[in-house]
Design a protein around this motif. Structure first.
Motif, PDB file in Angstrom:
ATOM      1  N   ARG A   1      -1.972  24.518  64.086  1.00  9.54           N
ATOM      2  CA  ARG A   1      -3.013  23.501  64.197  1.00  9.54           C
ATOM      3  C   ARG A   1      -2.443  22.160  63.774  1.00  9.54           C
ATOM      4  O   ARG A   1      -1.582  22.091  62.902  1.00  9.54           O
ATOM      5  CB  ARG A   1      -4.189  23.833  63.277  1.00  9.54           C
ATOM      6  CG  ARG A   1      -5.064  24.896  63.829  1.00  9.54           C
ATOM      7  CD  ARG A   1      -6.494  24.704  63.332  1.00  9.54           C
ATOM      8  NE  ARG A   1      -7.355  25.632  64.006  1.00  9.54           N
ATOM      9  CZ  ARG A   1      -7.922  26.675  63.407  1.00  9.54           C
ATOM     10  NH1 ARG A   1      -7.745  26.886  62.141  1.00  9.54           N
ATOM     11  NH2 ARG A   1      -8.693  27.471  64.109  1.00  9.54           N
ATOM     12  N   HIS A   2      -2.969  21.114  64.373  1.00  7.69           N
ATOM     13  CA  HIS A   2      -2.590  19.760  63.987  1.00  7.69           C
ATOM     14  C   HIS A   2      -2.992  19.565  62.532  1.00  7.69           C
ATOM     15  O   HIS A   2      -4.101  19.921  62.135  1.00  7.69           O
ATOM     16  CB  HIS A   2      -3.301  18.761  64.903  1.00  7.69           C
ATOM     17  CG  HIS A   2      -2.833  17.370  64.717  1.00  7.69           C
ATOM     18  ND1 HIS A   2      -3.411  16.507  63.822  1.00  7.69           N
ATOM     19  CD2 HIS A   2      -1.818  16.688  65.307  1.00  7.69           C
ATOM     20  CE1 HIS A   2      -2.795  15.349  63.880  1.00  7.69           C
ATOM     21  NE2 HIS A   2      -1.825  15.425  64.769  1.00  7.69           N
ATOM     22  N   LEU A   3      -2.092  19.007  61.720  1.00  6.05           N
ATOM     23  CA  LEU A   3      -2.321  18.959  60.279  1.00  6.05           C
ATOM     24  C   LEU A   3      -2.746  17.594  59.755  1.00  6.05           C
ATOM     25  O   LEU A   3      -3.546  17.510  58.840  1.00  6.05           O
ATOM     26  CB  LEU A   3      -1.048  19.409  59.554  1.00  6.05           C
ATOM     27  CG  LEU A   3      -1.119  19.595  58.048  1.00  6.05           C
ATOM     28  CD1 LEU A   3      -2.179  20.616  57.680  1.00  6.05           C
ATOM     29  CD2 LEU A   3       0.226  20.013  57.513  1.00  6.05           C
ATOM     30  N   SER A   4      -2.207  16.516  60.330  1.00  5.35           N
ATOM     31  CA  SER A   4      -2.510  15.215  59.749  1.00  5.35           C
ATOM     32  C   SER A   4      -3.004  14.252  60.822  1.00  5.35           C
ATOM     33  O   SER A   4      -2.854  14.493  62.012  1.00  5.35           O
ATOM     34  CB  SER A   4      -1.268  14.636  59.068  1.00  5.35           C
ATOM     35  OG  SER A   4      -0.268  14.390  60.028  1.00  5.35           O
ATOM     36  N   GLY A   5      -3.595  13.158  60.381  1.00  4.97           N
ATOM     37  CA  GLY A   5      -4.084  12.153  61.316  1.00  4.97           C
ATOM     38  C   GLY A   5      -5.575  12.284  61.551  1.00  4.97           C
ATOM     39  O   GLY A   5      -6.256  13.126  60.970  1.00  4.97           O
ATOM     40  N   ASP A   6      -6.061  11.458  62.443  1.00 10.20           N
ATOM     41  CA  ASP A   6      -7.498  11.391  62.707  1.00 10.20           C
ATOM     42  C   ASP A   6      -7.995  12.516  63.611  1.00 10.20           C
ATOM     43  O   ASP A   6      -9.159  12.873  63.571  1.00 10.20           O
ATOM     44  CB  ASP A   6      -7.850  10.046  63.358  1.00 10.20           C
ATOM     45  CG  ASP A   6      -7.633   8.889  62.404  1.00 10.20           C
ATOM     46  OD1 ASP A   6      -7.616   9.127  61.190  1.00 10.20           O
ATOM     47  OD2 ASP A   6      -7.468   7.755  62.890  1.00 10.20           O
TER      48      ASP A   6
END
Length: 143
Positions: free
Chosen positions: A72-77
């Motif tokens: 899963r995408h971990l950082s950012g908006d």
């Protein structure tokens, strides 16, 4: 300057040529990126349960899949990205795995109604996806 560019291109070619010729002997990878969302009638827990069921019934028994990783995408908006990296022995096994997946989907649930109900719940979490296919370059592996 032109000589430098030609020299760099030649060096790059010489470094990559063995890797390119070996690519047919390397495993290949598909990278599928899904955009997910949690609908009003869904939960992250339900999505995780559905993905675990799919993994157990479809991915794990598929003999053409060497390995698969989900991230899963971990950082950012925007944390809607769900990425699957799937490894196959060769190019032909990508199609063979797809055929095998359809066979497993047809047989993994006790009835057509149960399968349809599963995928109705499963599909409500996915907006769209992209696919890419890559081949490993052994010269750059970290062992």
């Amino acid at each position: 300057m032109k000589t430098l560019k030609i020299t760099l291109a030649l060096v790059l070619f010489l470094l990559l040529a063995p890797a390119i010729t070996q690519a047919q002997d390397n495993t290949v990878f598909t990278i599928t990126t899904w955009k997910i969302h949690i609908p009003e009638d869904g939960t992250r827990e339900e999505l995780n349960t559905l993905m675990a069921e799919f993994q157990k019934k479809i991915t794990q028994p598929n003999e053409k899949i060497i390995s698969e990783r989900a991230m899963r995408h971990l950082s950012g908006d925007d944390s809607r990205d769900l990425v699957f990296i799937t490894e196959y022995a060769n190019w032909n096994d990508i199609e063979a795995a797809s055929i095998r997946q359809e066979e497993l989907i047809d047989s993994a649930w006790e009835s057509d109604e149960a399968r349809d109900a599963f995928f109705k719940k499963f599909n409500k979490y996915f907006i769209m996806h992209t696919d890419e296919i890559y081949s490993g370059i052994n010269n750059f592996d970290k062992n």
